[in-house]
Design an enzyme around this catalytic site. Structure first.
Site, PDB file in Angstrom:
ATOM      1  N   ASP A 189      21.971  12.743  28.796  1.00 23.64           N
ATOM      2  CA  ASP A 189      23.011  13.524  28.593  1.00 23.64           C
ATOM      3  C   ASP A 189      22.525  14.703  27.837  1.00 23.64           C
ATOM      4  O   ASP A 189      22.173  14.244  26.713  1.00 23.64           O
ATOM      5  CB  ASP A 189      24.430  12.711  28.257  1.00 23.64           C
ATOM      6  CG  ASP A 189      25.036  11.915  29.091  1.00 23.64           C
ATOM      7  OD1 ASP A 189      24.315  11.257  29.743  1.00 23.64           O
ATOM      8  OD2 ASP A 189      26.291  11.889  29.205  1.00 23.64           O
ATOM      9  N   LYS A 236      31.105  13.530  35.335  1.00 28.59           N
ATOM     10  CA  LYS A 236      31.156  12.745  34.257  1.00 28.59           C
ATOM     11  C   LYS A 236      32.452  13.177  33.117  1.00 28.59           C
ATOM     12  O   LYS A 236      32.256  14.271  32.915  1.00 28.59           O
ATOM     13  CB  LYS A 236      30.143  12.140  33.569  1.00 28.59           C
ATOM     14  CG  LYS A 236      30.303  11.131  32.523  1.00 28.59           C
ATOM     15  CD  LYS A 236      28.876  10.926  31.688  1.00 28.59           C
ATOM     16  CE  LYS A 236      29.160   9.770  30.621  1.00 28.59           C
ATOM     17  NZ  LYS A 236      27.909   9.644  29.771  1.00 28.59           N
ATOM     18  N   LYS A 259      29.255  17.383  33.179  1.00 25.39           N
ATOM     19  CA  LYS A 259      30.306  16.787  32.299  1.00 25.39           C
ATOM     20  C   LYS A 259      31.265  18.135  31.894  1.00 25.39           C
ATOM     21  O   LYS A 259      30.532  19.022  31.478  1.00 25.39           O
ATOM     22  CB  LYS A 259      29.650  16.160  31.219  1.00 25.39           C
ATOM     23  CG  LYS A 259      28.873  14.941  31.477  1.00 25.39           C
ATOM     24  CD  LYS A 259      28.148  14.222  29.929  1.00 25.39           C
ATOM     25  CE  LYS A 259      29.183  13.768  28.986  1.00 25.39           C
ATOM     26  NZ  LYS A 259      28.667  13.240  27.977  1.00 25.39           N
TER      27      LYS A 259
END
Length: 224
Positions: free
Chosen positions: A102, A193, A164
């Site tokens: 990430d 996400k 995200k």
């Protein structure tokens, strides 16, 4: 598996756990805490163990032979590293055992209109991280509507595997509206996400129902 009751999708504990990336990213996390974190992932069947890069070799050993993925964060939480540093760190995380990374993005560049630099930086990280999947933390709460549109489009062009809404609850709590926005802007092969303040079962389910494929939370056990 999920079932439907009275036109409402019901998430079983096993299916819900399989969507949670159980997160332990703290500067004071200890060896024993990381081991316990891995064992919780195995016990509950979480999708991944998200840990700091310095713990990746330990986590890889603890999860060996299991379906639980090993994940870490890059240039988190402020995304101020140079591109060269980000690229080298991406490679190092993969070598240490990360299946997924990430990564923060250059919000200041986006706000400055430096879209090409934003794109090239992120694309370089994606290339360096292969074969690990890259999820980009777009920090939607910090962006104006037009900036959000550009951020998503540039992330897709850069080749990320997931978008995200934010890096953490410090930026903003994940909302169903943010997730619906992301899901409507990316092609089906790119995941969404949710991250930030996901601390209850009802909140987790609302985000999944809104279109999230994965949830990032340090409260995975409590949610279940």
């Amino acid at each position: 598996m999920a079932t439907v009751e009275a036109d409402r999708l019901v998430w079983t504990p096993a299916l819900l756990a399989a969507r949670i990336q159980h997160t332990l990213i703290r500067t004071d996390a200890t060896h024993d805490e990381v081991v316990r974190h891995c064992r919780e992932c195995l016990e509950y069947g979480f999708d991944a163990a998200m840990v700091g890069g310095d713990w990746l070799p330990l986590v890889r050993r603890e999860l060996a032979g299991s379906p639980v993925k090993v994940a870490s964060a890059l240039d988190f939480p402020v995304a101020l590293m140079t591109n060269a540093g980000r690229v080298e760190e991406a490679r190092a995380l993969v070598e240490a055992g990360a299946d997924e990374i990430d990564v923060g993005c250059k919000i200041g560049w986006l706000k400055s209109g430096s879209d090409r630099a934003f794109l090239e930086d992120l694309a370089a990280v994606v290339r360096a991280a292969r074969p690990a999947r890259v999820k980009v933390m777009l920090e939607l709460p910090l962006l104006e509507p037009g900036e959000r549109e550009r951020a998503v489009a540039l992330a897709v062009e850069a080749g990320v595997a997931f978008v995200k809404n934010a890096s953490s609850g410090a930026v903003g709590r994940a909302t169903p509206g943010q997730i619906r926005f992301l899901r409507s802007r990316v092609p089906a092969e790119i995941g969404v996400k949710a991250s930030g303040g996901i601390d209850t079962h009802d909140r987790a389910v609302a985000l999944l129902d809104a279109g999230a494929d994965l949830l990032g939370s340090s409260r995975g056990v409590a949610i279940l």
